[in-house]
Design a protein around this motif. Structure first.
Motif, PDB file in Angstrom:
ATOM      1  N   TRP A  30       0.839  -1.209   0.000  1.00 38.87           N
ATOM      2  CA  TRP A  30       0.000   0.000   0.000  1.00 38.87           C
ATOM      3  C   TRP A  30       0.868   1.252   0.000  1.00 38.87           C
ATOM      4  CZ3 TRP A  30      -4.901   1.124  -0.991  1.00 38.87           C
ATOM      5  CH2 TRP A  30      -5.416   2.348  -0.571  1.00 38.87           C
ATOM      6  N   GLU A  31       1.886   1.235   0.829  1.00 38.11           N
ATOM      7  CA  GLU A  31       2.808   2.372   0.912  1.00 38.11           C
ATOM      8  C   GLU A  31       3.517   2.600  -0.425  1.00 38.11           C
ATOM      9  OE1 GLU A  31       7.099   3.096   2.953  1.00 38.11           O
ATOM     10  OE2 GLU A  31       5.557   2.295   4.281  1.00 38.11           O
ATOM     11  N   LEU A  32       3.967   1.518  -1.063  1.00 36.13           N
ATOM     12  CA  LEU A  32       4.658   1.635  -2.346  1.00 36.13           C
ATOM     13  C   LEU A  32       3.758   2.236  -3.430  1.00 36.13           C
ATOM     14  CD1 LEU A  32       6.558  -1.768  -2.325  1.00 36.13           C
ATOM     15  CD2 LEU A  32       7.622   0.494  -2.322  1.00 36.13           C
ATOM     16  N   LEU A  33       2.450   1.990  -3.343  1.00 34.85           N
ATOM     17  CA  LEU A  33       1.509   2.509  -4.330  1.00 34.85           C
ATOM     18  C   LEU A  33       1.006   3.910  -4.029  1.00 34.85           C
ATOM     19  CD1 LEU A  33      -0.710  -0.626  -4.902  1.00 34.85           C
ATOM     20  CD2 LEU A  33       0.707   0.493  -6.618  1.00 34.85           C
ATOM     21  N   THR A  34       0.852   4.236  -2.745  1.00 44.14           N
ATOM     22  CA  THR A  34       0.141   5.468  -2.391  1.00 44.14           C
ATOM     23  C   THR A  34       1.020   6.594  -1.864  1.00 44.14           C
ATOM     24  OG1 THR A  34      -0.359   4.649  -0.164  1.00 44.14           O
ATOM     25  CG2 THR A  34      -1.979   4.178  -1.917  1.00 44.14           C
ATOM     26  N   SER A  35       2.300   6.338  -1.688  1.00 46.27           N
ATOM     27  CA  SER A  35       3.196   7.433  -1.316  1.00 46.27           C
ATOM     28  C   SER A  35       3.251   8.408  -2.493  1.00 46.27           C
ATOM     29  CB  SER A  35       4.600   6.893  -1.033  1.00 46.27           C
ATOM     30  OG  SER A  35       5.172   6.383  -2.233  1.00 46.27           O
ATOM     31  N   ALA A  36       3.756   9.609  -2.277  1.00 49.56           N
ATOM     32  CA  ALA A  36       3.865  10.592  -3.363  1.00 49.56           C
ATOM     33  C   ALA A  36       4.648  10.005  -4.535  1.00 49.56           C
ATOM     34  CB  ALA A  36       4.525  11.870  -2.847  1.00 49.56           C
ATOM     35  N   GLU A  37       5.766   9.348  -4.231  1.00 49.63           N
ATOM     36  CA  GLU A  37       6.590   8.734  -5.281  1.00 49.63           C
ATOM     37  C   GLU A  37       5.842   7.584  -5.956  1.00 49.63           C
ATOM     38  OE1 GLU A  37      10.406   5.976  -4.979  1.00 49.63           O
ATOM     39  OE2 GLU A  37      10.885   8.060  -4.458  1.00 49.63           O
ATOM     40  N   GLY A  38       5.130   6.807  -5.160  1.00 47.43           N
ATOM     41  CA  GLY A  38       4.371   5.679  -5.700  1.00 47.43           C
ATOM     42  C   GLY A  38       3.287   6.133  -6.655  1.00 47.43           C
ATOM     43  N   LEU A  39       2.510   7.140  -6.270  1.00 49.02           N
ATOM     44  CA  LEU A  39       1.458   7.653  -7.148  1.00 49.02           C
ATOM     45  C   LEU A  39       2.029   8.183  -8.454  1.00 49.02           C
ATOM     46  CD1 LEU A  39      -0.807   9.423  -4.519  1.00 49.02           C
ATOM     47  CD2 LEU A  39      -1.452   7.469  -5.948  1.00 49.02           C
ATOM     48  N   GLU A  40       3.157   8.882  -8.367  1.00 51.45           N
ATOM     49  CA  GLU A  40       3.795   9.385  -9.594  1.00 51.45           C
ATOM     50  C   GLU A  40       4.222   8.244 -10.500  1.00 51.45           C
ATOM     51  OE1 GLU A  40       6.888  12.272  -9.154  1.00 51.45           O
ATOM     52  OE2 GLU A  40       5.499  13.806  -8.450  1.00 51.45           O
ATOM     53  N   ASP A 129       7.157  -3.680 -12.414  1.00 47.16           N
ATOM     54  CA  ASP A 129       8.606  -3.903 -12.411  1.00 47.16           C
ATOM     55  C   ASP A 129       9.311  -2.871 -11.528  1.00 47.16           C
ATOM     56  OD1 ASP A 129       8.388  -6.079 -14.114  1.00 47.16           O
ATOM     57  OD2 ASP A 129       8.962  -4.949 -15.917  1.00 47.16           O
ATOM     58  N   ARG A 130       8.893  -1.594 -11.646  1.00 49.40           N
ATOM     59  CA  ARG A 130       9.497  -0.542 -10.815  1.00 49.40           C
ATOM     60  C   ARG A 130       9.195  -0.752  -9.341  1.00 49.40           C
ATOM     61  NH1 ARG A 130       7.820   2.709 -15.130  1.00 49.40           N
ATOM     62  NH2 ARG A 130       5.984   3.452 -13.996  1.00 49.40           N
ATOM     63  N   ILE A 131       7.984  -1.168  -9.028  1.00 45.00           N
ATOM     64  CA  ILE A 131       7.632  -1.437  -7.635  1.00 45.00           C
ATOM     65  C   ILE A 131       8.518  -2.555  -7.088  1.00 45.00           C
ATOM     66  CG2 ILE A 131       5.838  -2.373  -6.106  1.00 45.00           C
ATOM     67  CD1 ILE A 131       3.796  -0.817  -7.873  1.00 45.00           C
ATOM     68  N   ARG A 132       8.676  -3.610  -7.877  1.00 45.40           N
ATOM     69  CA  ARG A 132       9.534  -4.726  -7.438  1.00 45.40           C
ATOM     70  C   ARG A 132      10.959  -4.252  -7.203  1.00 45.40           C
ATOM     71  NH1 ARG A 132       8.800  -9.951 -10.527  1.00 45.40           N
ATOM     72  NH2 ARG A 132       8.855  -8.494 -12.240  1.00 45.40           N
ATOM     73  N   GLU A 133      11.455  -3.355  -8.057  1.00 42.79           N
ATOM     74  CA  GLU A 133      12.827  -2.831  -7.884  1.00 42.79           C
ATOM     75  C   GLU A 133      12.971  -1.983  -6.630  1.00 42.79           C
ATOM     76  OE1 GLU A 133      13.511  -0.731 -11.529  1.00 42.79           O
ATOM     77  OE2 GLU A 133      13.501  -2.565 -12.710  1.00 42.79           O
ATOM     78  N   ASN A 134      11.881  -1.372  -6.167  1.00 37.73           N
ATOM     79  CA  ASN A 134      11.926  -0.501  -4.986  1.00 37.73           C
ATOM     80  C   ASN A 134      11.704  -1.231  -3.669  1.00 37.73           C
ATOM     81  OD1 ASN A 134      12.502   1.947  -6.289  1.00 37.73           O
ATOM     82  ND2 ASN A 134      10.382   2.174  -6.892  1.00 37.73           N
ATOM     83  N   ILE A 135      11.569  -2.516  -3.728  1.00 36.91           N
ATOM     84  CA  ILE A 135      11.349  -3.303  -2.501  1.00 36.91           C
ATOM     85  C   ILE A 135      12.646  -3.382  -1.714  1.00 36.91           C
ATOM     86  CG2 ILE A 135      10.790  -5.585  -1.588  1.00 36.91           C
ATOM     87  CD1 ILE A 135       8.847  -5.876  -3.931  1.00 36.91           C
TER      88      ILE A 135
END
Length: 135
Positions: A30-40, A129-135
């Motif tokens: 949820w954090e990865l998707l809804t943070s300012a960076e995630g939403l962008e 793919d970007r979300i996976r890289e940011n884990i």
């Protein structure tokens, strides 16, 4: 003989769904998707919005409105990218598999045609793919 076109429905035009299970908790996803960076990362640069139903948003890629916000579970929103005739509907779901495994699912409908469908498929795959890289 009628040949079925991939991704085309009778009621919502063209649609696409992309999902991945990632080694993160539902809270982290949820954090990865809804943070300012995630939403962008998935709605476009320059977005600033409070995640509440009825909130309109604007980004460099398009505009829309959040319709459903269920923390840790679901987002449903409209999204009209630059140049589109009408908005699409995007649904994001988080499905907890285990303590540290969550499936992130993007489903988009009301897409204009096969080309837009394919472009959005590539977009959602790149987002995951970007979300996976940011884990």
């Amino acid at each position: 003989m009628n040949q079925k076109i991939v991704g085309k429905t009778k009621s919502v035009g063209f649609q696409i769904g992309v999902r991945r299970t990632l080694p993160v908790s539902q809270e982290k996803a949820w954090e990865l998707l809804t943070s300012a960076e995630g939403l962008e990362s998935w709605l476009g640069a320059g977005i600033s919005v409070m995640l509440q139903p009825g909130q309109k948003y604007y980004s460099e890629e398009g505009t829309g409105e959040f319709r459903i916000v269920k923390p840790l579970q679901q987002l449903r929103l409209t999204w009209q990218k630059e140049g589109w005739q009408r908005p699409s509907t995007v649904q994001v779901r988080l499905i907890a598999k285990e303590a540290n495994k969550t499936t992130i699912s993007f489903h988009q409908e009301h897409l204009a045609d096969e080309k837009v469908r394919e472009a959005m498929k590539e977009h959602w795959e790149a987002v995951l793919d970007r979300i996976r890289e940011n884990i």
